[in-house]
Design a protein around this motif. Sequence first.
Motif, PDB file in Angstrom:
ATOM      1  N   LEU A  57      -3.722   2.769  -7.257  1.00 24.40           N
ATOM      2  CA  LEU A  57      -4.015   1.593  -6.441  1.00 24.40           C
ATOM      3  C   LEU A  57      -5.511   1.292  -6.407  1.00 24.40           C
ATOM      4  N   ASN A  58      -6.327   2.330  -6.478  1.00 23.67           N
ATOM      5  CA  ASN A  58      -7.771   2.162  -6.355  1.00 23.67           C
ATOM      6  C   ASN A  58      -8.484   2.164  -7.708  1.00 23.67           C
ATOM      7  N   TYR A  59      -7.779   1.912  -8.803  1.00 26.36           N
ATOM      8  CA  TYR A  59      -8.391   1.976 -10.118  1.00 26.36           C
ATOM      9  C   TYR A  59      -9.556   1.004 -10.250  1.00 26.36           C
ATOM     10  N   LYS A  60      -9.360  -0.240  -9.846  1.00 22.62           N
ATOM     11  CA  LYS A  60     -10.416  -1.240  -9.992  1.00 22.62           C
ATOM     12  C   LYS A  60     -11.595  -0.956  -9.075  1.00 22.62           C
ATOM     13  N   TYR A 112       0.810  -1.215   0.000  1.00 28.01           N
ATOM     14  CA  TYR A 112       0.000   0.000   0.000  1.00 28.01           C
ATOM     15  C   TYR A 112       0.843   1.265   0.000  1.00 28.01           C
ATOM     16  N   ASP A 113       2.167   1.141  -0.215  1.00 26.03           N
ATOM     17  CA  ASP A 113       3.012   2.318  -0.302  1.00 26.03           C
ATOM     18  C   ASP A 113       2.772   3.038  -1.618  1.00 26.03           C
ATOM     19  N   ALA A 114       3.131   4.304  -1.646  1.00 24.08           N
ATOM     20  CA  ALA A 114       2.968   5.089  -2.866  1.00 24.08           C
ATOM     21  C   ALA A 114       3.881   4.542  -3.955  1.00 24.08           C
ATOM     22  N   SER A 115       3.367   4.523  -5.153  1.00 24.57           N
ATOM     23  CA  SER A 115       4.140   4.005  -6.274  1.00 24.57           C
ATOM     24  C   SER A 115       4.936   5.128  -6.922  1.00 24.57           C
ATOM     25  N   SER A 116       6.067   4.766  -7.529  1.00 22.08           N
ATOM     26  CA  SER A 116       6.860   5.778  -8.213  1.00 22.08           C
ATOM     27  C   SER A 116       6.323   6.040  -9.610  1.00 22.08           C
ATOM     28  N   GLU A 117       5.447   5.169 -10.105  1.00 18.91           N
ATOM     29  CA  GLU A 117       4.854   5.375 -11.416  1.00 18.91           C
ATOM     30  C   GLU A 117       3.682   6.347 -11.287  1.00 18.91           C
ATOM     31  N   PRO A 118       3.701   7.452 -12.036  1.00 19.72           N
ATOM     32  CA  PRO A 118       2.641   8.455 -11.869  1.00 19.72           C
ATOM     33  C   PRO A 118       1.270   7.973 -12.342  1.00 19.72           C
ATOM     34  N   GLU A 119       1.214   7.075 -13.343  1.00 23.87           N
ATOM     35  CA  GLU A 119      -0.093   6.646 -13.846  1.00 23.87           C
ATOM     36  C   GLU A 119      -0.665   5.451 -13.084  1.00 23.87           C
TER      37      GLU A 119
END
Length: 92
Positions: free
Chosen positions: A71-74, A61-68
């Motif tokens: 985590l909650n997309y689905k 649940y850590d922040a991702s380095s990928e901007p796009e």
Amino acid sequence: MNSELVHLLLRVLGTTMVIMAVIMLCCVITPRLAKKIDEHRPTKDEVPKPDPDEPQVKGPYDASSEPEYDLNYKIYNKDIYGVDFKHGKKKQ
């Protein structure tokens, strides 16, 4: 009154008082213990910086380095809890 009943009631009263005393001591000791722990906690300046060459472990649940990456997309873009009424229908 029956003497056995009196002894039983006194034993219940004594046990209740002991349990209440233990709860009271926990309520008094816990904030003082937390204060002692906070006194010995290092400040932000004292915390050592991590070595940049050391590998880092990221949690799920850590922040991702990928901007796009979201985590909650689905969760927000698909109804995972209900019936998908649009399934099989043509979009107009």
